[in-house]
Design a protein around this motif. Structure first.
Motif, PDB file in Angstrom:
ATOM      1  N   GLY A  12      42.825  48.044  41.931  1.00 49.98           N
ATOM      2  CA  GLY A  12      43.722  46.909  42.160  1.00 49.98           C
ATOM      3  C   GLY A  12      44.222  46.903  43.584  1.00 49.98           C
ATOM      4  O   GLY A  12      43.478  47.223  44.511  1.00 49.98           O
ATOM      5  N   PHE A  13      45.510  46.570  43.734  1.00 46.33           N
ATOM      6  CA  PHE A  13      46.123  46.462  45.059  1.00 46.33           C
ATOM      7  C   PHE A  13      46.869  47.768  45.341  1.00 46.33           C
ATOM      8  O   PHE A  13      47.824  48.108  44.640  1.00 46.33           O
ATOM      9  N   VAL A  14      46.425  48.490  46.372  1.00 49.15           N
ATOM     10  CA  VAL A  14      46.976  49.828  46.622  1.00 49.15           C
ATOM     11  C   VAL A  14      48.014  49.768  47.746  1.00 49.15           C
ATOM     12  O   VAL A  14      47.730  49.277  48.849  1.00 49.15           O
ATOM     13  N   VAL A  15      49.198  50.280  47.432  1.00 48.20           N
ATOM     14  CA  VAL A  15      50.310  50.242  48.387  1.00 48.20           C
ATOM     15  C   VAL A  15      50.712  51.674  48.759  1.00 48.20           C
ATOM     16  O   VAL A  15      50.999  52.488  47.881  1.00 48.20           O
ATOM     17  N   TRP A  16      50.731  51.941  50.052  1.00 49.33           N
ATOM     18  CA  TRP A  16      51.157  53.255  50.568  1.00 49.33           C
ATOM     19  C   TRP A  16      52.620  53.163  50.986  1.00 49.33           C
ATOM     20  O   TRP A  16      52.953  52.390  51.902  1.00 49.33           O
ATOM     21  N   MET A  44      37.911  32.528  49.143  1.00 49.45           N
ATOM     22  CA  MET A  44      36.918  33.182  50.012  1.00 49.45           C
ATOM     23  C   MET A  44      36.231  34.303  49.225  1.00 49.45           C
ATOM     24  O   MET A  44      36.925  35.173  48.691  1.00 49.45           O
ATOM     25  N   PRO A  45      34.892  34.296  49.084  1.00 51.32           N
ATOM     26  CA  PRO A  45      34.254  35.376  48.336  1.00 51.32           C
ATOM     27  C   PRO A  45      34.375  36.704  49.080  1.00 51.32           C
ATOM     28  O   PRO A  45      34.356  36.730  50.311  1.00 51.32           O
ATOM     29  N   ALA A  46      34.530  37.778  48.310  1.00 52.27           N
ATOM     30  CA  ALA A  46      34.630  39.089  48.954  1.00 52.27           C
ATOM     31  C   ALA A  46      33.277  39.469  49.544  1.00 52.27           C
ATOM     32  O   ALA A  46      32.245  39.172  48.953  1.00 52.27           O
ATOM     33  N   GLU A  82      52.801  40.358  48.853  1.00 51.41           N
ATOM     34  CA  GLU A  82      51.505  40.746  49.443  1.00 51.41           C
ATOM     35  C   GLU A  82      50.421  40.837  48.357  1.00 51.41           C
ATOM     36  O   GLU A  82      49.267  40.511  48.591  1.00 51.41           O
ATOM     37  N   ALA A  83      50.819  41.286  47.178  1.00 49.76           N
ATOM     38  CA  ALA A  83      49.844  41.381  46.074  1.00 49.76           C
ATOM     39  C   ALA A  83      49.355  39.996  45.673  1.00 49.76           C
ATOM     40  O   ALA A  83      48.167  39.782  45.425  1.00 49.76           O
ATOM     41  N   LYS A  84      50.286  39.053  45.650  1.00 47.41           N
ATOM     42  CA  LYS A  84      49.927  37.682  45.282  1.00 47.41           C
ATOM     43  C   LYS A  84      48.882  37.147  46.259  1.00 47.41           C
ATOM     44  O   LYS A  84      47.859  36.576  45.858  1.00 47.41           O
ATOM     45  N   ALA A  85      49.124  37.364  47.542  1.00 47.55           N
ATOM     46  CA  ALA A  85      48.177  36.892  48.562  1.00 47.55           C
ATOM     47  C   ALA A  85      46.835  37.614  48.405  1.00 47.55           C
ATOM     48  O   ALA A  85      45.762  36.996  48.472  1.00 47.55           O
ATOM     49  N   PHE A  86      46.889  38.898  48.151  1.00 49.42           N
ATOM     50  CA  PHE A  86      45.662  39.700  48.006  1.00 49.42           C
ATOM     51  C   PHE A  86      44.822  39.203  46.826  1.00 49.42           C
ATOM     52  O   PHE A  86      43.623  38.967  46.954  1.00 49.42           O
ATOM     53  N   PHE A  87      45.471  39.024  45.681  1.00 50.16           N
ATOM     54  CA  PHE A  87      44.696  38.654  44.487  1.00 50.16           C
ATOM     55  C   PHE A  87      44.233  37.194  44.545  1.00 50.16           C
ATOM     56  O   PHE A  87      43.248  36.848  43.899  1.00 50.16           O
ATOM     57  N   SER A  88      44.902  36.398  45.339  1.00 49.05           N
ATOM     58  CA  SER A  88      44.457  34.998  45.397  1.00 49.05           C
ATOM     59  C   SER A  88      43.160  34.844  46.185  1.00 49.05           C
ATOM     60  O   SER A  88      42.483  33.851  46.040  1.00 49.05           O
ATOM     61  N   VAL A  89      42.837  35.844  47.031  1.00 51.09           N
ATOM     62  CA  VAL A  89      41.581  35.740  47.792  1.00 51.09           C
ATOM     63  C   VAL A  89      40.509  36.700  47.295  1.00 51.09           C
ATOM     64  O   VAL A  89      39.374  36.635  47.729  1.00 51.09           O
ATOM     65  N   SER A  90      40.854  37.638  46.409  1.00 52.53           N
ATOM     66  CA  SER A  90      39.835  38.624  46.010  1.00 52.53           C
ATOM     67  C   SER A  90      39.158  38.256  44.696  1.00 52.53           C
ATOM     68  O   SER A  90      39.449  37.277  44.076  1.00 52.53           O
TER      69      SER A  90
END
Ligand code: S3P
Length: 188
Positions: free
Chosen positions: A110-114, A1-3, A180-188
């Motif tokens: 990148g992927f930001v985690v709080w 999915m394109p951002a 969660e990072a894997k899922a995030f980077f696979s769509v971004s």
């Protein structure tokens, strides 16, 4: 999915840990870096090495505003030369989110985690700390409470993922972040 246009893609597949002093950024960062085989970039350590002074001494000699400018300069440098340093696991200082421009820079890296941890846990984890200038006060509980109130919305703004991690094992936090990072980077 394109951002979507208003949400540009991350500039690297780095993991960025944000949260208050004592939330576990350093511990989780070290483990993530080991498991993921990525270098660990601890912003406070990089600044101390660059300036040749401890964070406490920078606060004492140049003041907090100067330290915040050093944080911004480091984030700008990383954004400007990603090939040299990224991807990495980036452990931020608790106040790296205070400047709005830093929040934009962090969100793009990148992927930001709080790592969201309750005040009680933060107080007990930081009670022996002598290297945190903001906690060199009588009323540590009051300061941590105030920082929680001031910064919660900033962490929420910058983070792609919030984990209430106070009761979690480090290995569980690491696995959750990786999934969660894997899922995030696979769509971004
Ligand atoms: C700060 C947190 C510290 C360090 C400095 C200021 C803050 O980092 O950057 O003392 O403003 O919350 P840690 O969160 O790693 O302790």
């Amino acid at each position: 999915m394109p951002a979507p246009d208003n949400c540009p893609p991350p500039i690297s597949s780095s993991i960025i840990l944000v949260g208050l002093m004592g939330c576990g950024k350093t511990t989780v960062g070290k483990e993530l870096s080991k498991v993921m085989g990525l270098p660990l970039l601890d912003m406070d350590t990089v600044i101390e090495e660059q300036i040749g002074k401890s964070i406490s001494d920078i606060f004492r000699d140049e003041g907090e505003a100067h330290f915040r400018a050093l944080e911004t300069a480091l984030l700008q440098y990383l954004q400007g030369s990603p090939d040299k340093n990224l991807p990495a696991v980036i452990s931020t200082g608790g106040g790296a989110v205070v400047r709005p421009e830093n929040r934009k820079l962090l969100h793009r890296l990148g992927f930001v985690v709080w790592l969201d941890v309750n005040t009680h846990t933060l107080v007990s984890r930081t009670c022996r700390s002598s290297n945190r200038p903001l906690l060199k006060v009588e009323d540590r509980v009051g300061v941590i409470n105030r920082l929680q109130e001031e910064r919660a919305s900033m962490y929420a703004e910058v983070a792609h993922l919030r984990i209430e991690s106070a009761q979690m094992e480090i290995s569980d936090i690491v696995h959750r972040v990786m999934a969660e990072a894997k899922a995030f980077f696979s769509v971004s």
